[in-house]
Design an enzyme around this catalytic site. Structure first.
Site, mmCIF file in Angstrom:
data_model
loop_
_atom_site.group_PDB
_atom_site.id
_atom_site.type_symbol
_atom_site.label_atom_id
_atom_site.label_comp_id
_atom_site.label_asym_id
_atom_site.label_seq_id
_atom_site.Cartn_x
_atom_site.Cartn_y
_atom_site.Cartn_z
ATOM 1 N N GLU A 292 1.275 -0.700 0.264
ATOM 2 C CA GLU A 292 -0.285 0.220 -0.130
ATOM 3 C C GLU A 292 1.182 1.283 -0.342
ATOM 4 O O GLU A 292 0.701 2.043 1.141
ATOM 5 C CB GLU A 292 -0.876 0.058 1.230
ATOM 6 C CG GLU A 292 -1.489 -0.966 1.144
ATOM 7 C CD GLU A 292 -2.006 -1.031 2.658
ATOM 8 O OE1 GLU A 292 -1.735 -0.280 3.767
ATOM 9 O OE2 GLU A 292 -2.829 -1.571 3.103
ATOM 10 N N PRO A 293 1.458 1.018 -0.602
ATOM 11 C CA PRO A 293 2.939 2.389 -0.746
ATOM 12 C C PRO A 293 2.133 3.562 -1.706
ATOM 13 O O PRO A 293 1.139 3.562 -2.297
ATOM 14 C CB PRO A 293 3.201 2.211 -2.127
ATOM 15 C CG PRO A 293 2.883 1.838 -2.799
ATOM 16 C CD PRO A 293 1.970 0.369 -2.554
ATOM 17 N N GLY A 294 2.531 5.258 -0.343
ATOM 18 C CA GLY A 294 1.874 5.949 -1.027
ATOM 19 C C GLY A 294 2.562 7.170 -1.543
ATOM 20 O O GLY A 294 3.134 7.626 -2.803
ATOM 21 N N ARG A 295 3.300 7.659 -0.244
ATOM 22 C CA ARG A 295 4.762 8.480 -0.727
ATOM 23 C C ARG A 295 5.397 8.953 -2.004
ATOM 24 O O ARG A 295 5.826 9.225 -2.053
ATOM 25 C CB ARG A 295 5.088 9.106 0.941
ATOM 26 C CG ARG A 295 5.924 10.348 0.870
ATOM 27 C CD ARG A 295 7.143 10.004 2.343
ATOM 28 N NE ARG A 295 6.390 9.591 3.432
ATOM 29 C CZ ARG A 295 5.531 10.339 3.924
ATOM 30 N NH1 ARG A 295 5.605 12.402 3.936
ATOM 31 N NH2 ARG A 295 5.029 10.160 5.061
ATOM 32 N N CYS A 361 -2.478 34.169 8.522
ATOM 33 C CA CYS A 361 -1.955 34.591 9.226
ATOM 34 C C CYS A 361 -2.081 33.887 10.649
ATOM 35 O O CYS A 361 -2.990 33.977 11.262
ATOM 36 C CB CYS A 361 -3.369 35.754 9.858
ATOM 37 S SG CYS A 361 -3.817 36.788 8.622
ATOM 38 N N TYR A 389 1.036 14.153 0.259
ATOM 39 C CA TYR A 389 -0.146 14.362 1.341
ATOM 40 C C TYR A 389 0.600 16.351 1.075
ATOM 41 O O TYR A 389 0.604 17.581 2.019
ATOM 42 C CB TYR A 389 0.655 14.429 2.139
ATOM 43 C CG TYR A 389 0.502 12.824 2.699
ATOM 44 C CD1 TYR A 389 0.058 12.551 3.631
ATOM 45 C CD2 TYR A 389 1.666 12.515 2.662
ATOM 46 C CE1 TYR A 389 -0.328 11.047 2.906
ATOM 47 C CE2 TYR A 389 1.619 10.753 2.738
ATOM 48 C CZ TYR A 389 0.617 10.178 2.442
ATOM 49 O OH TYR A 389 0.310 8.640 3.308
HETATM 50 N N1 LLP Z 1 -2.050 2.561 4.073
HETATM 51 C C1 LLP Z 1 -2.158 2.952 5.378
HETATM 52 C C2 LLP Z 1 -3.032 2.176 6.336
HETATM 53 C C3 LLP Z 1 -1.641 4.070 5.690
HETATM 54 O O1 LLP Z 1 -2.407 5.194 6.769
HETATM 55 C C4 LLP Z 1 -1.187 4.850 5.248
HETATM 56 C C5 LLP Z 1 -0.072 6.125 5.465
HETATM 57 C C6 LLP Z 1 -0.492 3.975 3.666
HETATM 58 C C7 LLP Z 1 -0.684 3.306 3.906
HETATM 59 C C8 LLP Z 1 0.758 5.354 3.154
HETATM 60 O O2 LLP Z 1 2.198 5.399 3.372
HETATM 61 P P1 LLP Z 1 3.017 6.195 2.697
HETATM 62 O O3 LLP Z 1 3.792 5.178 1.879
HETATM 63 O O4 LLP Z 1 2.244 7.116 2.361
HETATM 64 O O5 LLP Z 1 3.749 6.531 3.215
HETATM 65 N N2 LLP Z 1 1.065 13.409 6.193
HETATM 66 C C9 LLP Z 1 1.669 12.351 6.769
HETATM 67 C C10 LLP Z 1 1.628 10.916 5.786
HETATM 68 C C11 LLP Z 1 0.314 10.388 6.850
HETATM 69 C C12 LLP Z 1 0.669 8.418 6.524
HETATM 70 C C13 LLP Z 1 -1.179 8.049 6.852
HETATM 71 N N3 LLP Z 1 -1.347 6.777 6.615
HETATM 72 C C14 LLP Z 1 3.183 13.288 6.132
HETATM 73 O O6 LLP Z 1 2.802 14.078 5.411
HETATM 74 O O7 LLP Z 1 4.144 12.979 6.457
#
Ligand code: LLP
Length: 438
Positions: A292-295, A361, A389
């Protein structure tokens, strides 16, 4: 997460992001002219960089049963989702709204996993009824959620496929706000309670147990926490199967970090192959594996462009006031995150130390502190690694319209989101009726 110093060596986002002479380019396009043409604040993404990041996971997984589910919370703009859907990617969602976006972008419900601790009844129904047979899997985070899902599934005459999100109690060695796999987090089912939860799930007629998952945190820069978490999951898989409950897939979550400053996270291909090795070594190589990659799919593929409005030298600090703010990019204000800032066009005058701040502000409205930059009003700055993000966490605070977004794809420049018109910000508001007799 706050790191001093400047990005050294290659720019984060290279080779898609590069300096040619004085001009900063993304996917071959000079950024300063794009800012002038489309206005600022402006997010600009490289489609090539997104595809390459996904391919790094997919290549390492070739020949295995697998599904990469993009954690769309990182950047849920439709054209980003479309890019991943076209490349065969699935999606990790956390709300009914995200499900609607996936479907609107051409994604398939059959490749969606639904995460999150607070799924409402309405969201469960929506996910059960999406596509031809509902979403692929619900990642369930508690026993009460299992019971609610069972009831909703039976009410619509379906069986919900479920995976239990296990809290493996491992330290992801990242910022506490984005560490999610420790015992004191709200996420997942405690390892010690998991076997009982699986027994409960298997006994509920509206549910079909299909997998196990975890997600230990975000911006993780080492492989070891993943291996620890996988070991903990596989211990449970053995115990659950010994209890007569078959598990089809193992979902190791997301969380792989990117380079903001001097971090050197492993490449996705390295992470994947180390995890596959461990699966094989423990006799679980036949299982389907989900990520489940996001970033790591979008972070370094995007920049936020802002124009310098005013330079305000002071006794204690020099402020560079730009037209992007915490409402556009909240990571510095919210987590103290350090994000690289580069002028789109280099000047040959000596640099001066600036705090780069927005017009909102709040004293917390800053994008970068103590940055040595040679600047004049009207210059365009790029905040790097802003693909994840950034827009997804943007707000309308101070009644500021959210930024426009561009997607670069080879020679093409696509406007994928128009700048919000101010009227739209209050289009759903109502005045109260005027008092009678006036
Ligand atoms: N799967 C689940 C269940 C998650 O909660 C998350 C992220 C991901 C996958 C994806 O994680 P990643 O690969 O993107 O690290 N807003 C914060 C990051 C919050 C991440 C929340 N969950 C930031 O800007 O650093």
């Amino acid at each position: 997460m706050s790191a001093p110093g400047a990005a050294s060596g290659a720019l984060p986002g290279a080779p898609w992001l590069e300096r040619r002479g004085t001009e900063l380019h993304l996917e071959g396009h000079a950024l300063a002219p794009l800012a002038r043409r489309f206005g600022t604040p402006l997010f600009v993404y490289s489609r090539g960089a997104m595809r390459a990041a996904l391919a790094s996971y997919q290549r390492a997984l070739a020949g295995r049963r697998h599904l990469v589910c993009y954690a769309m919370k990182a950047n849920s703009s439709l054209a980003v989702l479309q890019t991943f859907a076209e490349a065969g990617c699935g999606f990790d969602i956390v709300s009914g709204g995200e499900l609607e976006r996936v479907l609107a972008a051409g994604g398939s419900a059959s490749k969606v996993v639904f995460s999150g601790v607070g799924k409402t009844r309405a969201e469960m129904r929506q996910a059960l009824e999406a596509g031809t047979d509902g979403v692929r899997c619900f990642n369930v985070e508690s026993v009460p959620e299992l019971e609610r899902l069972d009831a909703e599934a039976r009410a619509v005459g379906r069986r919900a496929r479920v995976s239990l999100r296990i809290n493996p109690d491992v330290d992801a060695r990242t910022h506490p706000y984005i560490s999610t796999g420790l015992r004191d987090n709200k996420f997942g089912i405690a390892h010690a309670e998991a076997l009982d939860a699986y027994r409960r799930a298997a006994a509920l007629p509206g549910l079909q147990v299909v997998g196990i998952d975890c997600h230990i945190g975000s911006q993780i820069t080492q492989v070891e926490p993943y291996l620890d978490a996988l070991d903990r999951l596989l211990d449970l898989v053995d115990a659950v199967e010994a209890a007569g409950i078959a598990l089809h897939h193992v979902d190791v979550g997301g969380g792989l970090g990117i380079t903001y400053t001097d971090e050197r996270p492993p490449d996705a291909a390295v992470l994947v192959s180390r995890l596959l090795e461990r699966l094989d070594a423990r006799g679980h190589g036949h299982r389907e594996i989900l990520f489940e990659p996001g970033r790591s799919l979008v972070g370094n593929a995007g920049v936020l462009l802002a124009e310098v409005q005013y330079l305000k030298p002071g006794e204690a600090k020099n402020f560079c006031i730009v037209d992007a703010a915490m409402n556009d990019l909240v990571r510095p204000a919210m987590y103290g995150a350090w994000m690289a800032i580069e002028p789109c066009t280099l000047r040959d005058t000596p640099p001066v130390r600036w705090d780069v701040v927005g017009p909102v502000c709040e004293s917390g409205d800053w994008l970068g502190r103590d940055r040595d930059l040679a600047l004049e009003p009207g210059d365009v700055l790029a905040v790097l690694s802003a693909g994840a993000y950034g827009m997804a966490m943007a707000s309308n605070y101070n009644t500021r319209s959210r930024a426009a977004e561009l997607m670069l794809d080879g020679d093409a420049v696509h406007l994928i989101r128009e700048r919000e018109p101010a009227r739209g910000l209050f289009a759903h508001e109502r005045l109260v009726p005027a008092p009678a007799g006036r």
